[in-house]
Design a protein around this motif. Structure first.
Motif, PDB file in Angstrom:
ATOM      1  N   ARG A 338      -4.377   3.952   6.219  1.00  0.00           N
ATOM      2  CA  ARG A 338      -3.073   4.309   6.787  1.00  0.00           C
ATOM      3  C   ARG A 338      -1.918   3.716   5.991  1.00  0.00           C
ATOM      4  O   ARG A 338      -0.815   4.252   5.981  1.00  0.00           O
ATOM      5  N   ASN A 339      -2.151   2.585   5.350  1.00  0.00           N
ATOM      6  CA  ASN A 339      -1.117   1.926   4.545  1.00  0.00           C
ATOM      7  C   ASN A 339      -1.724   1.488   3.208  1.00  0.00           C
ATOM      8  O   ASN A 339      -1.912   0.302   2.946  1.00  0.00           O
ATOM      9  N   PRO A 340      -2.055   2.454   2.348  1.00  0.00           N
ATOM     10  CA  PRO A 340      -2.737   2.115   1.095  1.00  0.00           C
ATOM     11  C   PRO A 340      -1.793   1.516   0.061  1.00  0.00           C
ATOM     12  O   PRO A 340      -0.665   1.967  -0.106  1.00  0.00           O
ATOM     13  N   LEU A 341      -2.275   0.486  -0.621  1.00  0.00           N
ATOM     14  CA  LEU A 341      -1.526  -0.069  -1.745  1.00  0.00           C
ATOM     15  C   LEU A 341      -1.878   0.644  -3.043  1.00  0.00           C
ATOM     16  O   LEU A 341      -1.082   0.673  -3.975  1.00  0.00           O
ATOM     17  N   GLY A 342      -3.083   1.194  -3.107  1.00  0.00           N
ATOM     18  CA  GLY A 342      -3.525   1.868  -4.320  1.00  0.00           C
ATOM     19  C   GLY A 342      -4.267   3.144  -4.006  1.00  0.00           C
ATOM     20  O   GLY A 342      -4.688   3.392  -2.873  1.00  0.00           O
ATOM     21  N   ALA A 343      -4.441   3.966  -5.044  1.00  0.00           N
ATOM     22  CA  ALA A 343      -5.058   5.276  -4.843  1.00  0.00           C
ATOM     23  C   ALA A 343      -6.532   5.180  -4.484  1.00  0.00           C
ATOM     24  O   ALA A 343      -7.083   6.106  -3.877  1.00  0.00           O
ATOM     25  N   THR A 344      -7.213   4.092  -4.817  1.00  0.00           N
ATOM     26  CA  THR A 344      -8.624   3.973  -4.470  1.00  0.00           C
ATOM     27  C   THR A 344      -8.830   3.848  -2.969  1.00  0.00           C
ATOM     28  O   THR A 344      -9.944   4.049  -2.480  1.00  0.00           O
ATOM     29  N   MET A 345      -7.788   3.529  -2.225  1.00  0.00           N
ATOM     30  CA  MET A 345      -7.894   3.474  -0.767  1.00  0.00           C
ATOM     31  C   MET A 345      -7.499   4.795  -0.114  1.00  0.00           C
ATOM     32  O   MET A 345      -8.031   5.169   0.930  1.00  0.00           O
ATOM     33  N   VAL A 346      -6.611   5.548  -0.740  1.00  0.00           N
ATOM     34  CA  VAL A 346      -6.116   6.769  -0.101  1.00  0.00           C
ATOM     35  C   VAL A 346      -6.943   7.986  -0.461  1.00  0.00           C
ATOM     36  O   VAL A 346      -7.082   8.915   0.336  1.00  0.00           O
ATOM     37  N   SER A 347      -7.550   7.997  -1.628  1.00  0.00           N
ATOM     38  CA  SER A 347      -8.263   9.186  -2.077  1.00  0.00           C
ATOM     39  C   SER A 347      -9.564   9.384  -1.315  1.00  0.00           C
ATOM     40  O   SER A 347     -10.264   8.421  -0.986  1.00  0.00           O
ATOM     41  N   SER A 348      -9.929  10.638  -1.103  1.00  0.00           N
ATOM     42  CA  SER A 348     -11.196  10.946  -0.440  1.00  0.00           C
ATOM     43  C   SER A 348     -12.385  10.560  -1.295  1.00  0.00           C
ATOM     44  O   SER A 348     -13.512  10.487  -0.804  1.00  0.00           O
ATOM     45  N   GLU A 349     -12.173  10.317  -2.596  1.00  0.00           N
ATOM     46  CA  GLU A 349     -13.261   9.915  -3.480  1.00  0.00           C
ATOM     47  C   GLU A 349     -13.147   8.456  -3.919  1.00  0.00           C
ATOM     48  O   GLU A 349     -13.964   7.976  -4.707  1.00  0.00           O
ATOM     49  N   GLY A 350     -12.153   7.740  -3.437  1.00  0.00           N
ATOM     50  CA  GLY A 350     -11.941   6.368  -3.881  1.00  0.00           C
ATOM     51  C   GLY A 350     -12.987   5.406  -3.348  1.00  0.00           C
ATOM     52  O   GLY A 350     -13.440   5.517  -2.201  1.00  0.00           O
ATOM     53  N   ALA A 351     -13.362   4.434  -4.156  1.00  0.00           N
ATOM     54  CA  ALA A 351     -14.365   3.457  -3.746  1.00  0.00           C
ATOM     55  C   ALA A 351     -13.885   2.632  -2.559  1.00  0.00           C
ATOM     56  O   ALA A 351     -14.655   2.331  -1.639  1.00  0.00           O
ATOM     57  N   CYS A 352     -12.616   2.242  -2.549  1.00  0.00           N
ATOM     58  CA  CYS A 352     -12.093   1.440  -1.437  1.00  0.00           C
ATOM     59  C   CYS A 352     -12.134   2.231  -0.138  1.00  0.00           C
ATOM     60  O   CYS A 352     -12.488   1.694   0.919  1.00  0.00           O
ATOM     61  N   ALA A 353     -11.785   3.516  -0.202  1.00  0.00           N
ATOM     62  CA  ALA A 353     -11.842   4.354   0.994  1.00  0.00           C
ATOM     63  C   ALA A 353     -13.273   4.497   1.488  1.00  0.00           C
ATOM     64  O   ALA A 353     -13.528   4.519   2.698  1.00  0.00           O
ATOM     65  N   ALA A 354     -14.230   4.585   0.559  1.00  0.00           N
ATOM     66  CA  ALA A 354     -15.637   4.695   0.950  1.00  0.00           C
ATOM     67  C   ALA A 354     -16.104   3.431   1.660  1.00  0.00           C
ATOM     68  O   ALA A 354     -16.761   3.495   2.710  1.00  0.00           O
ATOM     69  N   TYR A 355     -15.760   2.281   1.111  1.00  0.00           N
ATOM     70  CA  TYR A 355     -16.165   1.019   1.732  1.00  0.00           C
ATOM     71  C   TYR A 355     -15.531   0.863   3.108  1.00  0.00           C
ATOM     72  O   TYR A 355     -16.162   0.375   4.045  1.00  0.00           O
ATOM     73  N   TYR A 356     -14.283   1.303   3.236  1.00  0.00           N
ATOM     74  CA  TYR A 356     -13.607   1.198   4.526  1.00  0.00           C
ATOM     75  C   TYR A 356     -14.212   2.177   5.532  1.00  0.00           C
ATOM     76  O   TYR A 356     -14.495   1.814   6.680  1.00  0.00           O
ATOM     77  N   ALA A 357     -14.443   3.418   5.108  1.00  0.00           N
ATOM     78  CA  ALA A 357     -14.936   4.450   6.018  1.00  0.00           C
ATOM     79  C   ALA A 357     -16.340   4.148   6.524  1.00  0.00           C
ATOM     80  O   ALA A 357     -16.665   4.410   7.683  1.00  0.00           O
ATOM     81  N   TYR A 358     -17.163   3.562   5.639  1.00  0.00           N
ATOM     82  CA  TYR A 358     -18.558   3.321   6.011  1.00  0.00           C
ATOM     83  C   TYR A 358     -18.822   1.857   6.321  1.00  0.00           C
ATOM     84  O   TYR A 358     -19.951   1.385   6.252  1.00  0.00           O
ATOM     85  N   ARG A 359     -17.746   1.154   6.678  1.00  0.00           N
ATOM     86  CA  ARG A 359     -17.802  -0.191   7.270  1.00  0.00           C
ATOM     87  C   ARG A 359     -18.393  -1.242   6.368  1.00  0.00           C
ATOM     88  O   ARG A 359     -19.044  -2.175   6.827  1.00  0.00           O
ATOM     89  N   ARG A 360     -18.167  -1.129   5.061  1.00  0.00           N
ATOM     90  CA  ARG A 360     -18.532  -2.221   4.166  1.00  0.00           C
ATOM     91  C   ARG A 360     -17.331  -3.157   4.083  1.00  0.00           C
ATOM     92  O   ARG A 360     -16.605  -3.194   3.092  1.00  0.00           O
ATOM     93  N   LEU A 361     -17.090  -3.889   5.128  1.00  0.00           N
ATOM     94  CA  LEU A 361     -15.824  -4.626   5.284  1.00  0.00           C
ATOM     95  C   LEU A 361     -15.962  -6.116   5.045  1.00  0.00           C
ATOM     96  O   LEU A 361     -14.997  -6.857   5.199  1.00  0.00           O
ATOM     97  N   GLU A 362     -17.156  -6.583   4.693  1.00  0.00           N
ATOM     98  CA  GLU A 362     -17.326  -8.017   4.527  1.00  0.00           C
ATOM     99  C   GLU A 362     -16.446  -8.545   3.413  1.00  0.00           C
ATOM    100  O   GLU A 362     -16.428  -7.988   2.316  1.00  0.00           O
ATOM    101  N   LEU A 363     -15.687  -9.596   3.700  1.00  0.00           N
ATOM    102  CA  LEU A 363     -14.824 -10.193   2.701  1.00  0.00           C
ATOM    103  C   LEU A 363     -15.578 -11.290   1.977  1.00  0.00           C
ATOM    104  O   LEU A 363     -16.354 -12.034   2.572  1.00  0.00           O
ATOM    105  N   VAL A 364     -15.355 -11.384   0.701  1.00  0.00           N
ATOM    106  CA  VAL A 364     -16.039 -12.364  -0.127  1.00  0.00           C
ATOM    107  C   VAL A 364     -15.042 -13.411  -0.572  1.00  0.00           C
ATOM    108  O   VAL A 364     -13.909 -13.102  -0.937  1.00  0.00           O
ATOM    109  N   SER A 365     -15.416 -14.664  -0.559  1.00  0.00           N
ATOM    110  CA  SER A 365     -14.509 -15.708  -1.046  1.00  0.00           C
ATOM    111  C   SER A 365     -14.236 -15.515  -2.512  1.00  0.00           C
ATOM    112  O   SER A 365     -15.143 -15.279  -3.314  1.00  0.00           O
ATOM    113  N   LEU A 366     -12.976 -15.600  -2.873  1.00  0.00           N
ATOM    114  CA  LEU A 366     -12.580 -15.369  -4.275  1.00  0.00           C
ATOM    115  C   LEU A 366     -12.481 -16.687  -5.017  1.00  0.00           C
ATOM    116  O   LEU A 366     -12.237 -17.701  -4.440  1.00  0.00           O
TER     117      LEU A 366
END
Length: 366
Positions: A338-366
């Protein structure tokens, strides 16, 4: 689609997985080039079913995602002009530019229209001879033939109020750029089947030999992807840097010869900037001299627009396979569909959108 279900058969998938497990003796890292493959992999959990040590790296194969920010801003500048009808596929309307997107421009009064083919935009130009009609032509070799045909038709029919904003990129130079990166971990590629259905496979043997990596043309259904992975692992285990074709029902070695002839006539190879990656020499197309009068970038003099990416967005690292989407600190927080910073979150083919849509939401310590 007839016969589609057979490429999702769980019994056959289990057999392919068993074969992959049986042949794997060591860790391997392979990159799927296409965003459609990424979504299929995440949706079906294929990456979680593979042997330990086999890593699928998500590559820059989403056409919306790699369209550079300055090209989005050029589109916004053109669309905002009086007398312009700006046409695009729907997936580009929410891609953020520097401060707004095409939906915002449309809400402010611009004539922005979603079309389903560039030929639809040409029909609009024929129906509105007093307006400038622009089609936003983005993507890889897959979408380029239709855009080339549309410009060819505009020239043949004498439709001078039509132009194309070109942002086409090519897969083989991107593979070379990835392999030449100092931080590259990729040992093999799953090549995009739809790209090869147009261009064939003749560009890949030289890449495989030069960089010592197998390249296997792969489709998009679960069995297609598993067979592509199986062929890739077999080549890796044998130490063979060769090209395979796991998608022969759609990809002949020579590709689509009439489409290739049209592309050669209408376009010429040019340097292109990839969003999040930067300039890759010889990695794109622009209109050839014969068709240059239909170049919207020149017609509207927007070529000098340059922009900077958000410092928070790590989409470039995702596109290059350096990190997974959930390893970005703003993923799922400041950055959502809903509030994408980059195209990988907004695009229907973006990796970020895929991880968000299919609940791969685990955050990793950086």
């Amino acid at each position: 689609m007839k016969y589609l279900d057979e490429f999702s058969d769980p019994v056959l998938a289990r057999r392919l997985l068993d074969q992959i497990h049986a042949v794997t003796t060591r860790p391997w890292a392979m990159m799927e080039v296409c965003g459609g493959q990424t979504h299929s992999i995440i949706r079906h959990g294929i990456d979680q079913l593979l042997p330990d040590g086999i890593e699928l790296i998500h590559g820059p194969g989403c056409p919306v995602c790699v369209t550079p920010l300055e090209m989005i801003d050029r589109a916004l500048a053109i669309a905002s002009r009086p007398g312009v009808i700006f046409c695009s596929f729907g997936d580009m309307l929410r891609v953020p530019g520097s401060g707004r997107d095409l939906f915002t421009v449309k809400s402010q009064g611009a004539d922005v229209r979603v079309v389903y083919s560039p030929l639809d935009a040409l029909e609009i130009a024929k129906s509105h001879p007093d307006r400038e009609v622009v089609f936003f032509g983005i993507g890889f070799e897959t979408t380029a033939p239709a855009n080339a045909m549309t410009v060819h038709q505009a020239r043949r029919l004498g439709i001078r109020n039509f132009s194309l904003l070109v942002s086409h990129v090519l897969v083989p130079p991107a593979i070379a750029a990835i392999m030449e990166s100092p931080s590259c971990r990729v040992q093999a590629f799953l090549a995009a089947g739809h790209v090869c259905s147009v261009m064939g496979t003749d560009q890949y043997p030289a890449l495989a030999a030069k960089y010592g990596v197998p390249i296997v043309v792969t489709g998009f259904e679960p069995l297609d992807i598993l067979e592509g992975i199986r062929q890739t692992v077999v080549l890796l285990e044998a130490g063979r840097a060769e090209v395979g074709n796991a998608y022969p029902r759609a990809v002949p070695p020579a590709g689509n010869l009439p489409a290739r002839a049209m592309l050669e006539d209408v376009f010429e190879v040019a340097d292109r900037t990839w969003r999040g990656i930067g300039m890759i020499p010889g990695s794109g197309w622009r209109l050839s001299e014969r068709y240059r009068e239909f170049d919207a970038e020149e017609r509207f003099a927007v070529g000098e627009i340059h922009t900077d990416e958000s410092p928070l967005c790590r989409a470039g690292e995702v596109l290059q396979g350096h990190i997974k989407p959930h390893e970005c600190a703003v993923f799922g927080k400041e950055c959502t569909p809903r509030n994408p910073l980059g195209a990988t979150m907004v695009s229907s083919e973006g990796a970020c959108a895929a991880y968000y849509a299919y609940r791969r939401l685990e955050l990793v310590s950086l």
